[in-house]
Design an enzyme around this catalytic site. Sequence first.
Site, PDB file in Angstrom:
ATOM      1  N   ILE A 198      21.328 -71.368 -37.419  1.00 31.68           N
ATOM      2  CA  ILE A 198      20.102 -72.022 -37.363  1.00 31.68           C
ATOM      3  C   ILE A 198      20.832 -73.834 -36.758  1.00 31.68           C
ATOM      4  O   ILE A 198      20.657 -74.273 -35.851  1.00 31.68           O
ATOM      5  CB  ILE A 198      19.141 -71.710 -37.906  1.00 31.68           C
ATOM      6  CG1 ILE A 198      18.461 -70.370 -37.593  1.00 31.68           C
ATOM      7  CG2 ILE A 198      17.908 -72.799 -37.490  1.00 31.68           C
ATOM      8  CD1 ILE A 198      17.302 -70.413 -38.498  1.00 31.68           C
TER       9      ILE A 198
ATOM     10  N   THR B 168      12.334 -76.352 -41.713  1.00 32.00           N
ATOM     11  CA  THR B 168      11.859 -75.009 -40.669  1.00 32.00           C
ATOM     12  C   THR B 168      13.020 -73.842 -41.758  1.00 32.00           C
ATOM     13  O   THR B 168      13.157 -72.626 -41.467  1.00 32.00           O
ATOM     14  CB  THR B 168      12.394 -75.301 -39.568  1.00 32.00           C
ATOM     15  OG1 THR B 168      13.489 -75.068 -39.149  1.00 32.00           O
ATOM     16  CG2 THR B 168      11.391 -75.318 -38.759  1.00 32.00           C
TER      17      THR B 168
ATOM     18  N   ARG C 210      13.280 -73.209 -46.393  1.00 36.31           N
ATOM     19  CA  ARG C 210      12.160 -72.696 -47.057  1.00 36.31           C
ATOM     20  C   ARG C 210      11.554 -73.827 -48.057  1.00 36.31           C
ATOM     21  O   ARG C 210      12.198 -74.951 -48.423  1.00 36.31           O
ATOM     22  CB  ARG C 210      12.900 -71.961 -47.976  1.00 36.31           C
ATOM     23  CG  ARG C 210      13.511 -70.663 -47.907  1.00 36.31           C
ATOM     24  CD  ARG C 210      12.349 -69.320 -47.434  1.00 36.31           C
ATOM     25  NE  ARG C 210      12.569 -68.459 -46.913  1.00 36.31           N
ATOM     26  CZ  ARG C 210      12.249 -67.863 -45.778  1.00 36.31           C
ATOM     27  NH1 ARG C 210      12.170 -68.926 -44.883  1.00 36.31           N
ATOM     28  NH2 ARG C 210      12.667 -66.312 -45.591  1.00 36.31           N
TER      29      ARG C 210
ATOM     30  N   GLU D  73       1.654 -69.347 -48.854  1.00 40.00           N
ATOM     31  CA  GLU D  73       1.015 -69.092 -47.713  1.00 40.00           C
ATOM     32  C   GLU D  73       0.752 -68.334 -47.272  1.00 40.00           C
ATOM     33  O   GLU D  73       0.477 -67.133 -47.891  1.00 40.00           O
ATOM     34  CB  GLU D  73       2.452 -68.688 -46.371  1.00 40.00           C
ATOM     35  CG  GLU D  73       3.264 -70.504 -46.770  1.00 40.00           C
ATOM     36  CD  GLU D  73       5.036 -69.813 -45.861  1.00 40.00           C
ATOM     37  OE1 GLU D  73       5.001 -68.828 -45.115  1.00 40.00           O
ATOM     38  OE2 GLU D  73       5.412 -70.482 -45.715  1.00 40.00           O
TER      39      GLU D  73
ATOM     40  N   ARG E 174      27.855 -75.959 -47.290  1.00 38.86           N
ATOM     41  CA  ARG E 174      28.052 -75.689 -48.860  1.00 38.86           C
ATOM     42  C   ARG E 174      29.905 -74.946 -49.031  1.00 38.86           C
ATOM     43  O   ARG E 174      30.777 -75.199 -49.353  1.00 38.86           O
ATOM     44  CB  ARG E 174      27.625 -74.808 -49.474  1.00 38.86           C
ATOM     45  CG  ARG E 174      25.919 -75.282 -50.082  1.00 38.86           C
ATOM     46  CD  ARG E 174      25.659 -74.182 -51.251  1.00 38.86           C
ATOM     47  NE  ARG E 174      24.866 -72.483 -50.495  1.00 38.86           N
ATOM     48  CZ  ARG E 174      25.307 -71.484 -50.561  1.00 38.86           C
ATOM     49  NH1 ARG E 174      25.067 -71.678 -52.306  1.00 38.86           N
ATOM     50  NH2 ARG E 174      24.021 -70.367 -50.560  1.00 38.86           N
ATOM     51  N   SER E 175      30.164 -74.245 -47.552  1.00 38.31           N
ATOM     52  CA  SER E 175      31.693 -74.021 -47.620  1.00 38.31           C
ATOM     53  C   SER E 175      31.652 -74.945 -46.002  1.00 38.31           C
ATOM     54  O   SER E 175      30.747 -75.516 -45.169  1.00 38.31           O
ATOM     55  CB  SER E 175      32.349 -72.618 -47.177  1.00 38.31           C
ATOM     56  OG  SER E 175      30.712 -72.156 -46.063  1.00 38.31           O
TER      57      SER E 175
ATOM     58  N   HIS F 176       4.407 -71.679 -40.453  1.00 45.79           N
ATOM     59  CA  HIS F 176       5.237 -70.986 -40.572  1.00 45.79           C
ATOM     60  C   HIS F 176       5.516 -69.513 -38.943  1.00 45.79           C
ATOM     61  O   HIS F 176       5.800 -68.499 -39.104  1.00 45.79           O
ATOM     62  CB  HIS F 176       5.283 -69.704 -41.818  1.00 45.79           C
ATOM     63  CG  HIS F 176       6.879 -69.109 -42.154  1.00 45.79           C
ATOM     64  ND1 HIS F 176       7.076 -68.826 -44.207  1.00 45.79           N
ATOM     65  CD2 HIS F 176       8.015 -68.724 -42.363  1.00 45.79           C
ATOM     66  CE1 HIS F 176       7.791 -68.499 -43.839  1.00 45.79           C
ATOM     67  NE2 HIS F 176       8.795 -68.488 -42.791  1.00 45.79           N
ATOM     68  N   ALA F 177       6.163 -70.847 -38.023  1.00 43.55           N
ATOM     69  CA  ALA F 177       6.233 -69.849 -37.238  1.00 43.55           C
ATOM     70  C   ALA F 177       7.410 -70.515 -36.135  1.00 43.55           C
ATOM     71  O   ALA F 177       7.825 -70.027 -34.853  1.00 43.55           O
ATOM     72  CB  ALA F 177       4.714 -70.485 -35.712  1.00 43.55           C
ATOM     73  N   ALA F 178       8.389 -70.491 -36.955  1.00 42.77           N
ATOM     74  CA  ALA F 178       9.332 -71.364 -35.942  1.00 42.77           C
ATOM     75  C   ALA F 178      10.020 -70.313 -35.047  1.00 42.77           C
ATOM     76  O   ALA F 178      10.672 -70.213 -34.037  1.00 42.77           O
ATOM     77  CB  ALA F 178      10.213 -72.087 -36.991  1.00 42.77           C
TER      78      ALA F 178
ATOM     79  N   GLY G  85      24.522 -72.697 -40.884  1.00 41.74           N
ATOM     80  CA  GLY G  85      24.761 -70.756 -40.131  1.00 41.74           C
ATOM     81  C   GLY G  85      24.374 -71.222 -38.464  1.00 41.74           C
ATOM     82  O   GLY G  85      24.745 -72.267 -37.906  1.00 41.74           O
TER      83      GLY G  85
END
Length: 301
Positions: free
Chosen positions: A152, A225, A227, A256, A172-173, A275-277, A150
């Site tokens: 990112i 970064t 899930r 978290e 996946r695609s 969780h700050a990316a 995607g």
Amino acid sequence: MRAIFVDCTEELAEVIESRGLVVPNSVTINKGSPTEHDLLRICSDAEVIFVEHTVMPKRVLDACPTLRAIIFMGTGAGTYIDLEDAARRDLAVYTVPGYGDRAVAEHTLALMFSAARQVAKMDRDIRSGIWSPLGGLQIEGQKIAVLGLGGIGTCVADLCTALGMKVSAWNRSSRDHPAFVSSLDDALAGANIVTLHLSLNEETRGILDERRLRLPATGFILVNTARASLVDERSLVRMLTGGQIGHAALDVFPEEPLPKDNPYAVMPNVTLTAHAAYMTGAAYEELWLRTLKTYERIAAA
């Protein structure tokens, strides 16, 4: 129309205020992390709710008879909102994708470099009075498996190509990208670094299981970064201890904030961020602007 932003962080509030970004008169901003009691108090007459990081319990939605829509300020809405329950309520759930692609990609590289050169461990050692220079992995020429192409993942793949890495990028695609490979196992095989940029759903949950975690090179670096639940956590901990995974650099966790008894906290070969990316001023500004555009579309409907 009345909207409530239930959980504006201090960082986002500072960006909105310091950059003079517009806050519509119909939008109320609540700063901080609300409790369920707080949510019941502030959301009861809202028609639209903005959510940045707070789980929305069914009991809260039960108490919001005028609610028309929730705007989740990110892409992983299912982690915070029961989407099936929302559909049964005829409650629209919107997401805000793309605002932080570059920010997350750069944080991914920061974690990758930190793991490769043992930056966090040397920092901890020096602060505790230990002077012990440590060697590391030179990035150029290493194979990196980028899982997810995607916004990112594509940014990460392009940056790693520019660094002279051998990029195998799976999605996946099919994707029209020079690094795309159609087989996940082929992307992982012999990789020195693996980085995750997939959305979490029933097809991707646990996609890096024990078998797939054995496909990269022994001692590989894992960066996540995206899930936490994309990776089987028991296998991850076991392989960090056994050496199949040389280092894990993690920005996301099953729970978290990270509990004090979580094994990652005492592992020397784990680098942790909170969780700050996505947290840069530029990304926050874009997040707010895109959120307001979504809100305007709802209001105009």
